[in-house]
Design an enzyme around this catalytic site. Structure first.
Site, PDB file in Angstrom:
ATOM      1  N   HIS A  81      32.725  15.268  91.461  1.00 48.00           N
ATOM      2  CA  HIS A  81      31.460  15.889  91.856  1.00 48.00           C
ATOM      3  C   HIS A  81      31.725  17.360  92.205  1.00 48.00           C
ATOM      4  O   HIS A  81      31.608  17.771  93.361  1.00 48.00           O
ATOM      5  CB  HIS A  81      30.886  15.141  93.060  1.00 48.00           C
ATOM      6  N   GLN A 137      29.163  19.672  94.191  1.00 49.85           N
ATOM      7  CA  GLN A 137      29.088  19.281  95.596  1.00 49.85           C
ATOM      8  C   GLN A 137      30.229  19.897  96.392  1.00 49.85           C
ATOM      9  O   GLN A 137      30.050  20.382  97.515  1.00 49.85           O
ATOM     10  CB  GLN A 137      29.142  17.751  95.713  1.00 49.85           C
ATOM     11  N   ARG A 197      24.125  23.441  98.828  1.00 51.01           N
ATOM     12  CA  ARG A 197      24.135  23.034  97.417  1.00 51.01           C
ATOM     13  C   ARG A 197      23.417  24.082  96.562  1.00 51.01           C
ATOM     14  O   ARG A 197      23.866  24.421  95.466  1.00 51.01           O
ATOM     15  CB  ARG A 197      23.433  21.678  97.227  1.00 51.01           C
ATOM     16  N   ASP A 250      31.121   9.241 102.906  1.00 47.88           N
ATOM     17  CA  ASP A 250      30.101   9.065 101.875  1.00 47.88           C
ATOM     18  C   ASP A 250      29.621   7.621 101.967  1.00 47.88           C
ATOM     19  O   ASP A 250      30.216   6.792 102.671  1.00 47.88           O
ATOM     20  CB  ASP A 250      30.703   9.375 100.496  1.00 47.88           C
ATOM     21  N   ARG A 282      24.172  15.154  85.093  1.00 51.70           N
ATOM     22  CA  ARG A 282      24.478  14.256  86.209  1.00 51.70           C
ATOM     23  C   ARG A 282      24.360  12.836  85.682  1.00 51.70           C
ATOM     24  O   ARG A 282      23.276  12.408  85.263  1.00 51.70           O
ATOM     25  CB  ARG A 282      23.513  14.477  87.373  1.00 51.70           C
ATOM     26  N   CYS A 333      27.566  14.004 102.046  1.00 53.37           N
ATOM     27  CA  CYS A 333      26.840  14.588 100.909  1.00 53.37           C
ATOM     28  C   CYS A 333      25.408  14.067 100.792  1.00 53.37           C
ATOM     29  O   CYS A 333      24.625  14.608 100.008  1.00 53.37           O
ATOM     30  CB  CYS A 333      27.615  14.371  99.617  1.00 53.37           C
TER      31      CYS A 333
END
Length: 342
Positions: free
Chosen positions: A137, A140, A328, A235, A110, A276
């Site tokens: 991502h 996600q 997740r 987001d 990440r 998210c």
């Protein structure tokens, strides 16, 4: 046709087929059911395996999801945080990858540059999972579309609106996910943002829409965009790692693209809201308080700490962001199991 992902890296969703993406979503749902039934307790297929989770950017959800998912599967986990590695500083990414590949059966990364993920894939010799880069991502998005499928079943021809900073990694990944699922996606935000989406990614998505159904369009009117929507997704307007000074510019650009109840009312009655996380929906964090204090007079829309979504929407029954967050873990479990287990 059976799907076999053993030895594969989840570096970009665009390196997968529609069938492979659907497999990961469906396996995520199956593993969640198994977890709720307690079946994971005596079924740990990855005992003896070890994974490294390598973070240049901290994250509560991504770290916890990988650690719990790996533990449920029986695998050992080593967390390497932003200060725990010299990768790219005193040691090249290539050399770091070669070392980690000798110790571990899989590596999560990440960070910032997609090229770092590409290097880990090239030199480690083990599956690499993209936990977030500036470009994409993918872990996600498997969770997001799992959440949608739990709610709606078949996603083909469902409508999703991504509103706000749709050029960012989550916005672009949502577009990719919609293309794999034959959905109609509306990217709602400033018109010039569409020029910042990678042209190659856009072309690949358009090809997927042609193959799978669905459509892509852009809008600058959030109420028109929300009409008959099944999903509204947003987001943060400023991402982790970007300077606080950027809030002024982004709020100026995005102030007309806050998710509020007017948007929700324009959508279908059973519309779900996704985020998210973390979300700026009140003044309960130091960042949101600072934004409200510093910029609330200039931009009344953020005077209460609300930015990309109002607290009214966030506290409503439409909000499925916490289901999404839980998912997740289940979806990451599916990714790990598919690539280093079976």
């Amino acid at each position: 046709m059976p799907v076999n992902l053993k030895g594969r890296s989840l570096d970009s969703l665009l390196n997968f087929t529609t069938e492979e993406v659907q497999h990961l979503i469906d396996l995520s749902i199956d593993l969640k059911k198994a977890k709720y039934q307690g079946l994971h307790i005596n079924n740990r297929p990855l005992v003896g395996k070890n994974i490294a989770i390598l973070f240049q950017k901290d994250s509560t959800r991504t770290r916890c999801a990988f650690e719990v998912a790996a533990s449920d599967l029986g695998a050992g986990v080593t967390y390497i945080g932003p200060s725990g590695s010299n990768m790219g500083k005193k040691e090249s990414i290539e050399d770091t990858a070669k070392v980690l590949g000798r110790f571990y059966d899989g590596i999560e990364f990440r960070g910032f540059a997609q090229s770092d993920v590409d290097a880990l894939v090239k030199y480690s010799g083990v599956p690499v999972w993209n936990g977030l880069t500036d470009d994409e991502h993918p872990t996600q998005i498997i969770a997001d579309f799992m959440t949608m499928k739990e709610k709606f079943g078949n996603l083909k021809n469902k409508k999703i609106v991504f509103i706000g900073d749709y050029k960012n990694n989550v916005g672009v990944s949502t577009m990719i996910g919609a293309a794999f699922n034959g959905m109609h996606v509306v990217m709602c935000g400033p018109d010039n943002y569409k020029n910042e989406i990678d042209k190659n990614v856009l072309a690949k998505c358009i090809e997927l829409f042609k193959r799978n159904g669905g459509s892509l369009r852009f809008s600058t009117d959030k109420i028109l965009a929300a009409q008959d929507a099944d999903v509204i997704y947003t987001d943060v307007w400023v991402s982790l790692g970007e300077p606080f000074e950027l809030f002024d510019k982004r709020i100026g650009e995005l102030k007309n693209f806050q998710v509020d109840m007017n948007m929700i009312k324009a959508a279908k009655n059973d519309v779900i809201f996704l985020h998210c996380l973390p979300a700026f929906h009140d003044d309960h964090t130091s960042f949101s308080k600072e934004v409200a204090t510093t910029l609330g007079a200039k931009y009344p829309i953020v005077a209460k700490g609300e930015m990309e979504v109002t607290d009214e929407v966030f506290q409503s029954l439409h909000n499925k962001a916490f289901d999404q967050a839980e998912n997740r873990m289940h979806s990451i479990k599916a990714i790990i199991l598919s690539t280093i287990g079976y």
